[in-house]
Design a protein around this motif. Structure first.
Motif, PDB file in Angstrom:
ATOM      1  N   GLY A  45       0.807  -1.228   0.000  1.00  0.00           N
ATOM      2  CA  GLY A  45       0.000   0.000   0.000  1.00  0.00           C
ATOM      3  C   GLY A  45       0.835   1.270   0.000  1.00  0.00           C
ATOM      4  O   GLY A  45       0.361   2.338  -0.399  1.00  0.00           O
ATOM      5  N   GLY A  48       1.468   3.518  -3.418  1.00  0.00           N
ATOM      6  CA  GLY A  48       0.390   4.415  -3.838  1.00  0.00           C
ATOM      7  C   GLY A  48       0.338   5.665  -2.968  1.00  0.00           C
ATOM      8  O   GLY A  48       0.233   6.794  -3.480  1.00  0.00           O
ATOM      9  N   ILE A  49       0.441   5.464  -1.669  1.00  0.00           N
ATOM     10  CA  ILE A  49       0.360   6.594  -0.729  1.00  0.00           C
ATOM     11  C   ILE A  49       1.501   7.580  -0.998  1.00  0.00           C
ATOM     12  O   ILE A  49       1.305   8.795  -1.084  1.00  0.00           O
ATOM     13  CB  ILE A  49       0.442   6.073   0.734  1.00  0.00           C
ATOM     14  CG1 ILE A  49      -0.779   5.206   1.035  1.00  0.00           C
ATOM     15  CG2 ILE A  49       0.578   7.220   1.741  1.00  0.00           C
ATOM     16  CD1 ILE A  49      -0.686   4.410   2.335  1.00  0.00           C
ATOM     17  N   LEU A  52       1.056   9.531  -4.332  1.00  0.00           N
ATOM     18  CA  LEU A  52       0.048  10.598  -4.212  1.00  0.00           C
ATOM     19  C   LEU A  52       0.628  11.790  -3.430  1.00  0.00           C
ATOM     20  O   LEU A  52       0.446  12.948  -3.814  1.00  0.00           O
ATOM     21  CB  LEU A  52      -1.204  10.061  -3.512  1.00  0.00           C
ATOM     22  CG  LEU A  52      -2.314  11.097  -3.305  1.00  0.00           C
ATOM     23  CD1 LEU A  52      -2.777  11.689  -4.635  1.00  0.00           C
ATOM     24  CD2 LEU A  52      -3.512  10.484  -2.578  1.00  0.00           C
ATOM     25  N   GLU A  75      -0.995  -1.376  -7.704  1.00  0.00           N
ATOM     26  CA  GLU A  75      -1.360  -0.664  -6.469  1.00  0.00           C
ATOM     27  C   GLU A  75      -1.342   0.845  -6.671  1.00  0.00           C
ATOM     28  O   GLU A  75      -2.268   1.552  -6.274  1.00  0.00           O
ATOM     29  CB  GLU A  75      -0.305  -0.981  -5.413  1.00  0.00           C
ATOM     30  CG  GLU A  75      -0.807  -1.785  -4.272  1.00  0.00           C
ATOM     31  CD  GLU A  75       0.335  -2.030  -3.311  1.00  0.00           C
ATOM     32  OE1 GLU A  75       0.485  -3.188  -2.950  1.00  0.00           O
ATOM     33  OE2 GLU A  75       1.080  -1.087  -2.938  1.00  0.00           O
ATOM     34  N   ILE A  76      -0.291   1.342  -7.306  1.00  0.00           N
ATOM     35  CA  ILE A  76      -0.176   2.795  -7.524  1.00  0.00           C
ATOM     36  C   ILE A  76      -1.313   3.267  -8.425  1.00  0.00           C
ATOM     37  O   ILE A  76      -1.994   4.256  -8.135  1.00  0.00           O
ATOM     38  CB  ILE A  76       1.191   3.168  -8.159  1.00  0.00           C
ATOM     39  CG1 ILE A  76       2.329   2.782  -7.221  1.00  0.00           C
ATOM     40  CG2 ILE A  76       1.254   4.654  -8.495  1.00  0.00           C
ATOM     41  CD1 ILE A  76       3.723   3.070  -7.779  1.00  0.00           C
ATOM     42  N   ASN A  78      -4.220   1.965  -8.993  1.00  0.00           N
ATOM     43  CA  ASN A  78      -5.526   1.933  -8.331  1.00  0.00           C
ATOM     44  C   ASN A  78      -5.660   2.997  -7.256  1.00  0.00           C
ATOM     45  O   ASN A  78      -6.748   3.508  -7.022  1.00  0.00           O
ATOM     46  CB  ASN A  78      -5.805   0.538  -7.763  1.00  0.00           C
ATOM     47  CG  ASN A  78      -6.435  -0.351  -8.806  1.00  0.00           C
ATOM     48  OD1 ASN A  78      -7.636  -0.322  -9.020  1.00  0.00           O
ATOM     49  ND2 ASN A  78      -5.598  -1.095  -9.515  1.00  0.00           N
ATOM     50  N   TYR A  79      -4.555   3.321  -6.621  1.00  0.00           N
ATOM     51  CA  TYR A  79      -4.614   4.356  -5.584  1.00  0.00           C
ATOM     52  C   TYR A  79      -4.860   5.728  -6.206  1.00  0.00           C
ATOM     53  O   TYR A  79      -5.559   6.562  -5.650  1.00  0.00           O
ATOM     54  CB  TYR A  79      -3.302   4.352  -4.793  1.00  0.00           C
ATOM     55  CG  TYR A  79      -3.441   5.018  -3.441  1.00  0.00           C
ATOM     56  CD1 TYR A  79      -4.058   4.352  -2.382  1.00  0.00           C
ATOM     57  CD2 TYR A  79      -2.976   6.304  -3.232  1.00  0.00           C
ATOM     58  CE1 TYR A  79      -4.207   4.958  -1.151  1.00  0.00           C
ATOM     59  CE2 TYR A  79      -3.123   6.925  -1.995  1.00  0.00           C
ATOM     60  CZ  TYR A  79      -3.739   6.239  -0.957  1.00  0.00           C
ATOM     61  OH  TYR A  79      -3.887   6.842   0.251  1.00  0.00           O
ATOM     62  N   THR A  83      -8.674   8.889  -7.374  1.00  0.00           N
ATOM     63  CA  THR A  83      -8.607   9.812  -6.240  1.00  0.00           C
ATOM     64  C   THR A  83      -9.069  11.211  -6.624  1.00  0.00           C
ATOM     65  O   THR A  83      -8.830  11.675  -7.742  1.00  0.00           O
ATOM     66  CB  THR A  83      -7.187   9.875  -5.640  1.00  0.00           C
ATOM     67  OG1 THR A  83      -7.247  10.722  -4.490  1.00  0.00           O
ATOM     68  CG2 THR A  83      -6.163  10.445  -6.608  1.00  0.00           C
ATOM     69  N   HIS A 156     -13.529  -2.549  -4.415  1.00  0.00           N
ATOM     70  CA  HIS A 156     -13.126  -1.725  -3.277  1.00  0.00           C
ATOM     71  C   HIS A 156     -14.354  -0.969  -2.765  1.00  0.00           C
ATOM     72  O   HIS A 156     -14.328   0.232  -2.561  1.00  0.00           O
ATOM     73  CB  HIS A 156     -12.050  -0.722  -3.694  1.00  0.00           C
ATOM     74  CG  HIS A 156     -10.819  -1.392  -4.202  1.00  0.00           C
ATOM     75  ND1 HIS A 156     -10.011  -2.141  -3.401  1.00  0.00           N
ATOM     76  CD2 HIS A 156     -10.259  -1.426  -5.433  1.00  0.00           C
ATOM     77  CE1 HIS A 156      -8.990  -2.612  -4.120  1.00  0.00           C
ATOM     78  NE2 HIS A 156      -9.132  -2.193  -5.342  1.00  0.00           N
TER      79      HIS A 156
END
Ligand SMILES: Nc1ncnc2c1ncn2[C@@H]1O[C@H](COP(=O)(O)OP(=O)(O)OP(=O)(O)O)[C@@H](O)[C@H]1O
Length: 396
Positions: A45, A48-49, A52, A75-76, A78-79, A83, A156
């Motif tokens: 996770g 992605g965080i 961003l 992951e990136i 989808n994050y 958003t 999700h």
């Protein structure tokens, strides 16, 4: 352009950090491209965080030099894809450094030259970036799950899942689910073969609708005689194509013709590249075998040999799409049904039989989801003009 370097230290054989310190970061420095930030992910996770956060700190297009497999890229994407925390439509340019187990996207975009040294091969996307290549836009597929009464929910909860490489059900989803349990014990791609053995005799009861390609209104099917796609039927413009199971294999890809460096499961992606948003689907339906009579455990065991045989030929540069049954059910040649069916479409609906628990698995780039009993999965290629999604590009 700000450069974020991110690597996953535990992907593949856990050597990403060493590779970045030895090759990637020194090469960026010699090219006078100094990373703005370097992030070593600490947990699932994180990538992605951190990406961003980086986007929010730098109010322009950014380049992400990513050391991972396909899972961290997934992951990136989808994050960031959905958003609302980033207010504009900035472009994200990825430089891929393959450090994962399968690296399907990298293996599809870059084929090693004869005698090319491994390090040089792994630095191809980086060299393209250094050489100021024009990055290529990625096609995404968006899959949403709906419940028994058509109640929509994304994997999700409120939104769909985006795939960059593969969206599948049946055998492939089962393999990905079970291979994850083997990751520690078998870090290489051999774990996929072990997991395949555990699932090879299963059939998956489902009904599929193949959705037309938005730009042309048709579903295309591969014709071995033409060596290319042809429209499926002549009177089906704009309508979905119904396909009834059971299925032994059902898999769709975007952007890639292979799932591992040599496993070229969807060769048409590179032989006849799509011109707009579309998805290539490969399926195996055991009841197309001319020797099929009744569905018994013995019949499934016997057919498993054919599934293995036909999927193994995907390792021979993807020749499986040309194989046909002979009258006595052999797949050495003949002019009967193709063993594998290959389609190009705008998306698909997978409506599993309620009584078949195994048919309720869905794999999106290696992440596994479960379709609710009585529900279905709907997967669509995104249009390149869809402005509600972020633009992801790869340096090639
Ligand atoms: N520091 C970390 N610790 C534990 N897990 C991590 C960490 N960083 C990332 N991850 C997770 O590791 C998982 C596997 O990563 P990734 O998919 O990039 O490699 P892979 O599975 O080896 O390769 P591939 O997807 O090409 O087969 C991802 O789901 C990601 O969330």
């Amino acid at each position: 352009m700000p450069i974020l370097v991110v690597y996953n230290p535990v992907c593949g054989d856990c050597t990403a950090e060493h590779f970045f310190n030895t090759h990637v970061i020194p090469r960026l420095h010699t090219a006078n491209l100094i990373p703005t930030e370097i992030i070593r992910t600490r947990a699932s996770g994180d990538a992605g965080i951190e990406t961003l956060r980086f986007l929010n700190r730098h109010k322009k297009d950014v380049t992400v030099v990513l050391g991972s497999g396909d899972g961290t890229l997934h992951e990136i994407v989808n994050y960031l894809a959905f958003t609302t925390d980033v207010e504009d439509d900035r472009v994200i340019h990825f430089v891929l450094v393959p450090c994962g187990t399968a690296n399907a996207l990298y293996a599809s975009l870059f084929r090693p030259a004869p005698l090319e040294e491994t390090v040089a091969y792994r630095l191809r996307s980086l060299e393209a970036f250094i050489g100021a290549s024009t990055p290529r836009l990625l096609t995404l597929s968006l899959t949403s799950l709906s419940g028994p009464l058509g109640s929509h929910r994304g994997p999700h909860d409120s939104r769909p899942v985006a795939s960059i490489v593969v969206t599948s059900t049946a055998l492939h989803a089962a393999i990905l689910k079970d291979s994850e349990k083997l990751r520690k014990e078998i870090p290489g791609i051999e774990r996929f073969k072990v997991a395949a053995q555990q699932n090879i005799t299963k059939w998956y009861a489902s009904h599929v609708k193949l959705l037309p390609i938005p730009s042309s209104g048709v579903v295309l099917t591969y014709d071995p005689e033409e060596g290319d796609f042809v429209p499926f039927g002549s009177d089906v413009n704009g309508s979905a194509l119904d396909v009834h199971g059971p299925f032994a294999y059902f898999l769709s890809t975007m952007n890639v013709d292979r799932l591992e460096p040599e496993f070229r499961i969807n060769p048409m992606v590179s032989k006849s590249p799509p011109t707009g948003a579309s998805i290539d689907v490969i399926m195996v339906r055991p009841q197309r075998d001319p020797t099929f009579t009744v569905d018994t455990p013995k019949a499934r065991e016997k057919f498993a040999e054919k599934t293995v045989a036909v999927l193994t030929t995907a390792y021979q540069d993807g020749i499986h799409i040309n194989l046909r049954y002979s009258l006595n059910g052999e797949i050495t040649g003949g002019d009967g049904n193709t063993v594998v069916e290959c389609f190009r479409c705008g998306g698909w609906e997978w409506i599993p039989d309620e009584t078949d628990q195994d048919a309720h698995l869905l794999c999106a780039d290696g992440t596994i989801f479960e379709i609710e009993k009585g529900g279905q999965a709907t997967c669509r290629a995104t249009s390149r003009t869809d402005t509600t999604l972020r633009n992801f590009h790869i340096h090639v």
